[in-house]
Scaffold this active site. Structure first.
Site, PDB file in Angstrom:
ATOM      1  N   CYS A  30       6.686  -4.180  15.724  1.00 12.08           N
ATOM      2  CA  CYS A  30       6.180  -3.117  16.609  1.00 12.08           C
ATOM      3  C   CYS A  30       4.730  -3.430  16.988  1.00 12.08           C
ATOM      4  O   CYS A  30       3.916  -3.793  16.145  1.00 12.08           O
ATOM      5  CB  CYS A  30       6.268  -1.749  15.921  1.00 12.08           C
ATOM      6  SG  CYS A  30       7.955  -1.290  15.508  1.00 12.08           S
ATOM      7  N   CYS A  75       1.549  -1.707  15.221  1.00  8.27           N
ATOM      8  CA  CYS A  75       1.586  -1.555  13.767  1.00  8.27           C
ATOM      9  C   CYS A  75       0.975  -2.761  13.053  1.00  8.27           C
ATOM     10  O   CYS A  75       1.283  -3.915  13.371  1.00  8.27           O
ATOM     11  CB  CYS A  75       3.034  -1.364  13.321  1.00  8.27           C
ATOM     12  SG  CYS A  75       3.198  -1.130  11.546  1.00  8.27           S
ATOM     13  N   SER A  89      12.163   6.870   7.224  1.00 11.91           N
ATOM     14  CA  SER A  89      11.815   6.624   8.627  1.00 11.91           C
ATOM     15  C   SER A  89      12.290   5.250   9.056  1.00 11.91           C
ATOM     16  O   SER A  89      12.052   4.254   8.367  1.00 11.91           O
ATOM     17  CB  SER A  89      10.296   6.733   8.779  1.00 11.91           C
ATOM     18  OG  SER A  89       9.912   6.431  10.097  1.00 11.91           O
ATOM     19  N   CYS A 128       3.494   8.531   0.489  1.00 10.32           N
ATOM     20  CA  CYS A 128       4.100   7.645   1.475  1.00 10.32           C
ATOM     21  C   CYS A 128       4.215   6.269   0.842  1.00 10.32           C
ATOM     22  O   CYS A 128       3.206   5.687   0.421  1.00 10.32           O
ATOM     23  CB  CYS A 128       3.205   7.611   2.715  1.00 10.32           C
ATOM     24  SG  CYS A 128       3.712   6.395   3.929  1.00 10.32           S
ATOM     25  N   GLU A 177       0.807  -1.216   0.000  1.00  5.71           N
ATOM     26  CA  GLU A 177       0.000   0.000   0.000  1.00  5.71           C
ATOM     27  C   GLU A 177       0.839   1.264   0.000  1.00  5.71           C
ATOM     28  O   GLU A 177       1.969   1.284   0.474  1.00  5.71           O
ATOM     29  CB  GLU A 177      -0.981   0.027   1.167  1.00  5.71           C
ATOM     30  CG  GLU A 177      -0.573  -0.701   2.392  1.00  5.71           C
ATOM     31  CD  GLU A 177      -1.660  -0.670   3.456  1.00  5.71           C
ATOM     32  OE1 GLU A 177      -1.669   0.317   4.193  1.00  5.71           O
ATOM     33  OE2 GLU A 177      -2.469  -1.609   3.533  1.00  5.71           O
ATOM     34  N   CYS A 229      -0.293   2.323   8.599  1.00  3.63           N
ATOM     35  CA  CYS A 229       0.529   1.314   7.937  1.00  3.63           C
ATOM     36  C   CYS A 229      -0.092  -0.071   7.932  1.00  3.63           C
ATOM     37  O   CYS A 229      -0.379  -0.630   8.974  1.00  3.63           O
ATOM     38  CB  CYS A 229       1.849   1.147   8.683  1.00  3.63           C
ATOM     39  SG  CYS A 229       2.843   2.590   8.738  1.00  3.63           S
ATOM     40  N   ASN A 263      -2.932   5.313  15.899  1.00  2.83           N
ATOM     41  CA  ASN A 263      -4.105   4.902  15.133  1.00  2.83           C
ATOM     42  C   ASN A 263      -4.416   3.460  15.557  1.00  2.83           C
ATOM     43  O   ASN A 263      -3.687   2.550  15.189  1.00  2.83           O
ATOM     44  CB  ASN A 263      -3.749   4.985  13.642  1.00  2.83           C
ATOM     45  CG  ASN A 263      -4.971   4.997  12.759  1.00  2.83           C
ATOM     46  OD1 ASN A 263      -6.032   4.516  13.138  1.00  2.83           O
ATOM     47  ND2 ASN A 263      -4.824   5.539  11.572  1.00  2.83           N
ATOM     48  N   GLY A 313       7.017  -1.812   6.062  1.00  3.36           N
ATOM     49  CA  GLY A 313       8.408  -2.232   5.912  1.00  3.36           C
ATOM     50  C   GLY A 313       9.368  -1.351   6.662  1.00  3.36           C
ATOM     51  O   GLY A 313       9.049  -0.226   7.031  1.00  3.36           O
ATOM     52  N   SER A 354      11.713   6.425  14.617  1.00  2.00           N
ATOM     53  CA  SER A 354      10.510   6.043  15.359  1.00  2.00           C
ATOM     54  C   SER A 354      10.926   5.710  16.780  1.00  2.00           C
ATOM     55  O   SER A 354      11.383   4.603  17.067  1.00  2.00           O
ATOM     56  CB  SER A 354       9.855   4.828  14.699  1.00  2.00           C
ATOM     57  OG  SER A 354       9.461   5.173  13.396  1.00  2.00           O
ATOM     58  N   CYS A 401       6.515  -6.697   7.216  1.00  2.11           N
ATOM     59  CA  CYS A 401       7.647  -6.161   7.979  1.00  2.11           C
ATOM     60  C   CYS A 401       8.000  -7.168   9.062  1.00  2.11           C
ATOM     61  O   CYS A 401       7.138  -7.907   9.532  1.00  2.11           O
ATOM     62  CB  CYS A 401       7.239  -4.833   8.619  1.00  2.11           C
ATOM     63  SG  CYS A 401       8.564  -4.003   9.510  1.00  2.11           S
ATOM     64  N   HIS A 432       9.059   6.623  19.985  1.00  2.00           N
ATOM     65  CA  HIS A 432       7.835   6.157  20.667  1.00  2.00           C
ATOM     66  C   HIS A 432       7.954   5.936  22.171  1.00  2.00           C
ATOM     67  O   HIS A 432       6.961   5.652  22.831  1.00  2.00           O
ATOM     68  CB  HIS A 432       7.272   4.887  20.021  1.00  2.00           C
ATOM     69  CG  HIS A 432       6.996   5.012  18.555  1.00  2.00           C
ATOM     70  ND1 HIS A 432       6.431   6.134  17.994  1.00  2.00           N
ATOM     71  CD2 HIS A 432       7.224   4.156  17.515  1.00  2.00           C
ATOM     72  CE1 HIS A 432       6.314   5.964  16.692  1.00  2.00           C
ATOM     73  NE2 HIS A 432       6.792   4.787  16.360  1.00  2.00           N
TER      74      HIS A 432
HETATM   75  N1  SAH Z   1       9.667   0.894   9.726  1.00  3.95           N
HETATM   76  C1  SAH Z   1       9.782   2.316   9.646  1.00  3.95           C
HETATM   77  C2  SAH Z   1       8.800   2.988   8.741  1.00  3.95           C
HETATM   78  C3  SAH Z   1       7.374   2.529   8.728  1.00  3.95           C
HETATM   79  S1  SAH Z   1       6.250   3.027   9.946  1.00  3.95           S
HETATM   80  C4  SAH Z   1       9.756   2.914  11.021  1.00  3.95           C
HETATM   81  O1  SAH Z   1       9.601   2.186  11.997  1.00  3.95           O
HETATM   82  O2  SAH Z   1       9.952   4.100  11.153  1.00  3.95           O
HETATM   83  C5  SAH Z   1       6.024   4.760   9.862  1.00  3.95           C
HETATM   84  C6  SAH Z   1       5.690   5.344  11.219  1.00  3.95           C
HETATM   85  O3  SAH Z   1       4.328   5.071  11.611  1.00  3.95           O
HETATM   86  C7  SAH Z   1       6.566   4.802  12.322  1.00  3.95           C
HETATM   87  O4  SAH Z   1       6.914   5.829  13.199  1.00  3.95           O
HETATM   88  C8  SAH Z   1       5.642   3.806  12.988  1.00  3.95           C
HETATM   89  O5  SAH Z   1       6.092   3.504  14.251  1.00  3.95           O
HETATM   90  C9  SAH Z   1       4.322   4.526  12.918  1.00  3.95           C
HETATM   91  N2  SAH Z   1       3.137   3.693  13.072  1.00  3.95           N
HETATM   92  C10 SAH Z   1       2.899   2.452  12.616  1.00  3.95           C
HETATM   93  N3  SAH Z   1       1.669   2.014  12.943  1.00  3.95           N
HETATM   94  C11 SAH Z   1       1.093   3.031  13.613  1.00  3.95           C
HETATM   95  C12 SAH Z   1      -0.186   3.207  14.210  1.00  3.95           C
HETATM   96  N4  SAH Z   1      -1.102   2.251  14.190  1.00  3.95           N
HETATM   97  N5  SAH Z   1      -0.429   4.391  14.817  1.00  3.95           N
HETATM   98  C13 SAH Z   1       0.498   5.365  14.852  1.00  3.95           C
HETATM   99  N6  SAH Z   1       1.717   5.261  14.310  1.00  3.95           N
HETATM  100  C14 SAH Z   1       2.015   4.099  13.706  1.00  3.95           C
END
Ligand code: SAH
Length: 345
Positions: free
Chosen positions: A117, A120, A192, A106, A93, A334, A291, A160, A215, A113, A217
């Site tokens: 996390c 995600c 990222s 994006c 996507e 994502c 999200n 990814g 990222s 992936c 968090h």
């Molecule tokens: N793997 C990379 C890029 C992909 S995720 C990374 O970790 O940075 C892009 C961003 O969206 C990252 O900061 C990830 O942690 C965040 N993300 C993923 N799922 C999410 C969700 N459900 N709500 C908020 N942020 C989210």
């Protein structure tokens, strides 16, 4: 016979390839233009090539053109989410977001992936495979063609982990930046990562002018380990050191992404720890209201808690913004769309 991925070649490689086919070198420039400027999806469209050459290309190469399986347009903010099918049937996507400063796309860097996390959706079924440079490019090419909109900015923040597919991502950056292609400047590109430390050093040494987003968090390792398995491998101290190296080498400001989860990482203590961590650094903190995905019980922080968190950082002189939520009604986060689509088929 394995087909050649012609769209992943830079101009020099394409020249070598033309010579190997017994063609003149200048053909490379023509083919390059068709692929990366005119964005054709079929060799037959390359009308200034001889029929014989078109035939040879068709026989030996793959054009890596993605097909749009589904396009969802948000009724709230005009964000479009694209579900693309790859030549082997895998789905990825990409998202087109329209901001007043231009259009951002994006893109995904892998099918699925393997970083795991907790919040995600991309990682729920693990990683299937890396995307090739051409498959990353084609997300942008197809979006530009389908939407008729010019793409100004690119964020590698889809499904990814880009630093887990490092060589292909670097090649993609070279091609998207190429003068004879879409020529999107490095300054308009953000990569990222969840923090694969050795790759941050490697990237820094290339001295590209891209924006690196981390990222984060969480402001401490114990909490981070509960949200992101990669925290068991690299500590926050190691990440921060790599970030300082990156800033020194490139002169670029770093972005820290911080997705706020109610009662988990949105507390006063977390804000204070985060301030200690980034104060005085050439950086920007991007707060993202998490999200929620249905597979996990993480909830989004209250509006008030998000504002409080932001104000605390601001009072300490830290650049901070709250990311506007885009495409909430179209599985914006994502991996959500791919996951839902695959479950329903
Ligand atoms: N793997 C990379 C890029 C992909 S995720 C990374 O970790 O940075 C892009 C961003 O969206 C990252 O900061 C990830 O942690 C965040 N993300 C993923 N799922 C999410 C969700 N459900 N709500 C908020 N942020 C989210």
């Amino acid at each position: 016979m394995e087909l050649i991925d012609i769209k992943s070649m830079n101009e020099h490689e394409l020249q070598e390839f033309m010579l190997s086919l017994g063609e003149k070198k200048f053909r490379a420039e023509q083919v390059y233009q068709w692929l990366h400027k005119k964005l054709v999806t079929d060799f037959e469209e390359m009308t200034n090539l001889s029929e014989a050459l078109r035939g040879k290309l068709k026989e030996k190469c793959r054009l890596a053109a993605l097909t749009a399986e589904r396009v969802q347009v948000s009724q709230i903010d005009g964000t479009s989410k694209f579900l693309f099918k790859l030549h082997d049937g895998n789905l990825i996507e990409s998202v087109l977001m329209k901001y007043h400063h231009g259009n951002s796309v994006c893109i995904s860097s892998q099918v699925g992936c393997r970083m795991g996390c907790r919040f995600c959706a991309s990682t729920l079924d693990g990683m299937v495979r890396n995307l090739t440079p051409s498959e990353m490019l084609d997300q942008i090419y197809r979006i530009q063609t389908i939407s008729g909109e010019r793409v100004d900015n690119i964020v590698i923040m889809g499904s990814g982990e880009p630093m887990d597919n490092y060589d292909n991502v670097i090649k993609f950056l070279e091609l998207i930046n190429a003068e004879k292609g879409l020529n999107i400047s490095a300054r308009n590109i953000t990569v990222s990562t969840c923090g694969l430390v050795p790759k941050i050093y490697e990237l820094a040494d290339l001295k590209l002018q891209i924006t690196l987003a981390i990222s984060l968090h969480s402001p401490n390792d114990d909490l981070r380990k509960t949200m992101m398995p990669v925290a068991n491998k690299y500590s926050i101290a190691e990440i921060m050191e790599a970030c300082r190296y990156y800033i020194n080498k490139t002169g670029r400001r770093i972005s820290f992404e911080y997705s706020l989860v109610e009662g988990v990482n949105d507390t006063k203590e977390c804000a204070e720890q985060l301030i200690k961590l980034v104060k005085g650094m050439n950086c920007h903190v991007n707060l993202i209201p998490v999200n929620p995905i249905k597979e996990r019980d993480y909830r989004q922080s209250e509006k008030r808690a998000i504002e409080d968190f932001k104000n605390k950082l601001e009072k300490n002189g830290i650049n901070v913004t709250i990311r506007r939520e885009m495409g909430r009604d179209i599985d914006g986060a994502c991996g959500q769309l791919r996951k839902r689509f695959m479950e329903n088929e």
